[in-house]
Each structure stands twice: as C-alpha cells, then as structure tokens.
Design a protein around this motif. Sequence first.
Motif, PDB file in Angstrom:
ATOM      1  N   TRP A 117       0.559  -1.694   0.504  1.00  0.00           N
ATOM      2  CA  TRP A 117      -0.077  -0.075  -0.488  1.00  0.00           C
ATOM      3  C   TRP A 117       0.944   1.523  -0.141  1.00  0.00           C
ATOM      4  CZ3 TRP A 117       0.220   3.763   4.248  1.00  0.00           C
ATOM      5  CH2 TRP A 117       0.842   3.020   5.276  1.00  0.00           C
ATOM      6  N   GLN A 118       2.642   1.547   1.068  1.00  0.00           N
ATOM      7  CA  GLN A 118       3.025   2.543   0.288  1.00  0.00           C
ATOM      8  C   GLN A 118       3.186   2.296  -1.272  1.00  0.00           C
ATOM      9  OE1 GLN A 118       5.153   0.540   4.062  1.00  0.00           O
ATOM     10  NE2 GLN A 118       4.351   2.562   5.353  1.00  0.00           N
ATOM     11  N   LEU A 120       1.641   2.524  -3.426  1.00  0.00           N
ATOM     12  CA  LEU A 120       1.078   3.402  -4.281  1.00  0.00           C
ATOM     13  C   LEU A 120       0.858   4.809  -4.575  1.00  0.00           C
ATOM     14  CD1 LEU A 120      -2.330   1.930  -2.922  1.00  0.00           C
ATOM     15  CD2 LEU A 120      -1.118   1.323  -5.003  1.00  0.00           C
ATOM     16  N   TRP A 125      -4.969   8.305  -5.017  1.00  0.00           N
ATOM     17  CA  TRP A 125      -5.329   7.313  -3.869  1.00  0.00           C
ATOM     18  C   TRP A 125      -5.288   7.692  -2.687  1.00  0.00           C
ATOM     19  CZ3 TRP A 125      -6.065   2.607  -6.580  1.00  0.00           C
ATOM     20  CH2 TRP A 125      -5.704   2.255  -7.304  1.00  0.00           C
ATOM     21  N   ASP A 127      -6.503   7.805   1.262  1.00  0.00           N
ATOM     22  CA  ASP A 127      -6.173   6.674   3.062  1.00  0.00           C
ATOM     23  C   ASP A 127      -7.325   5.467   2.922  1.00  0.00           C
ATOM     24  OD1 ASP A 127      -4.447   8.447   3.272  1.00  0.00           O
ATOM     25  OD2 ASP A 127      -5.460   9.335   4.633  1.00  0.00           O
ATOM     26  N   ARG A 130      -5.839   3.012   0.202  1.00  0.00           N
ATOM     27  CA  ARG A 130      -4.549   2.116   0.500  1.00  0.00           C
ATOM     28  C   ARG A 130      -4.882   1.407   2.034  1.00  0.00           C
ATOM     29  NH1 ARG A 130       0.030   5.414  -0.892  1.00  0.00           N
ATOM     30  NH2 ARG A 130      -0.598   7.007  -2.163  1.00  0.00           N
ATOM     31  N   ARG A 134      -3.978  -2.778   2.353  1.00  0.00           N
ATOM     32  CA  ARG A 134      -3.324  -3.222   2.828  1.00  0.00           C
ATOM     33  C   ARG A 134      -4.281  -4.560   3.534  1.00  0.00           C
ATOM     34  NH1 ARG A 134      -3.165   1.085   7.316  1.00  0.00           N
ATOM     35  NH2 ARG A 134      -3.400  -0.515   8.988  1.00  0.00           N
TER      36      ARG A 134
END
Length: 200
Positions: A117-118, A120, A125, A127, A130, A134
């Motif tokens: 997710w980090q 992306l 995008w 939160d 993301r 996760r």
Amino acid sequence: MTTSTNPQDSRRLPLRRPPYDDATRKTIENTAFRGLSPLNLRLSMAHHPLLASRFQAIAHAVLFEAEVALRPKEIAIIRTTARAGAEYPWGMHVEIYGERCNLDRAMADELAEAADWQALSDPRWTDEDRLMVRLADELHERANVSDETWSELNAKWPQNQVIELVFACGVYRLASYYTNTTAVPLEDGQAHFPEGHRKG
C-alpha cells in the motif's frame, strides 16, 4: 470427461458442453450481468452444479447485496485477485467495475503491480483506498489482519460492512483458486494483466 474443440477452451478442465440437465442449465444461465459476463466461469463450474449454485449465491450477495460502497469493495477484490495471479477475475472486475468506481486502467495496473500500500504512487489514492490494499495483502499473506488494520477498518465502516469486505477478499480468493487451478479461459473483452505480471 467432456471434451471440446473450442479454441478458447481450458487447457485443464474443458468447458461444459450440451446436453445439459435442468440443474446444469440453471447454473449456466443464472447471471445478473448485462454485457460482459463470466460465461466461461459458469461453463467451467457447470461440471459441479451444486457447488456452482452455492458459489453463485455467495458471490451474488457480495457483489449485489452488500451495503459497503463499490469502490472499497472493488479495490479489495482487484488487489486480492492480483496477488493471487488470477487474471480471469482480476480482468473481469477491472473491465466491468473499474470505470464505475473511478479506477482507470493505470490505477488498476498499479493495484496489480505495487509491492504494498505504501508503494501506491498515484496521487488519487486515498487513505481508504490504501487501507483496502492493506486488508487484501494481510489476508493474502497471513489469512488474518493486524490489530491496527482491524481498528482502522472498524473506525471507517460499520461492523457489517467490515465483514462484507473480509468476505469480498475471501470469495475472490476462492475464485482465484478455482480459475487458476482449472485454467478458466479469459473472456473476450476483459482486461488483461500488465505485461510481465505473474499469471497464476
């Protein structure tokens, strides 16, 4: 075993061909989709009409009866199928639902390719998006989520919708198992994985 000469047929489990009994015909014709539809999946699962009907019922509940919004659900499904290397369900969901939940092809490809997710990179995008990555990644890797992820999920969605998101990942993990293992052929018109992505 049923045989087929269809050039689009599976290299493992041939698509079920006529004649069909009533139960088999019902599972093949049972679809809520208009336009692009997972026909090859239904023809493959028609070898086991009982399991096909049960799978259709839970997939229908996840897709059409869940209360959670479309975008987080589809990000969870698209990421789950990408991590599983399952091009059939990945490409169907990208093609059918991507535009409906404001995921263009570049974003769909990033969902397939990003390490986590980090990673992306598209500024669009959120939160919430993301967090869905996760969720899908943690379930893929551990069949569980961290306490932190669980807390964040429950801070953003009511409990029933958190359950729906977990089920979305689980149902499409099962779809990935099935379509990869039986080599369900891709549908004409569905999206394809980015070049070089692992294909099951």
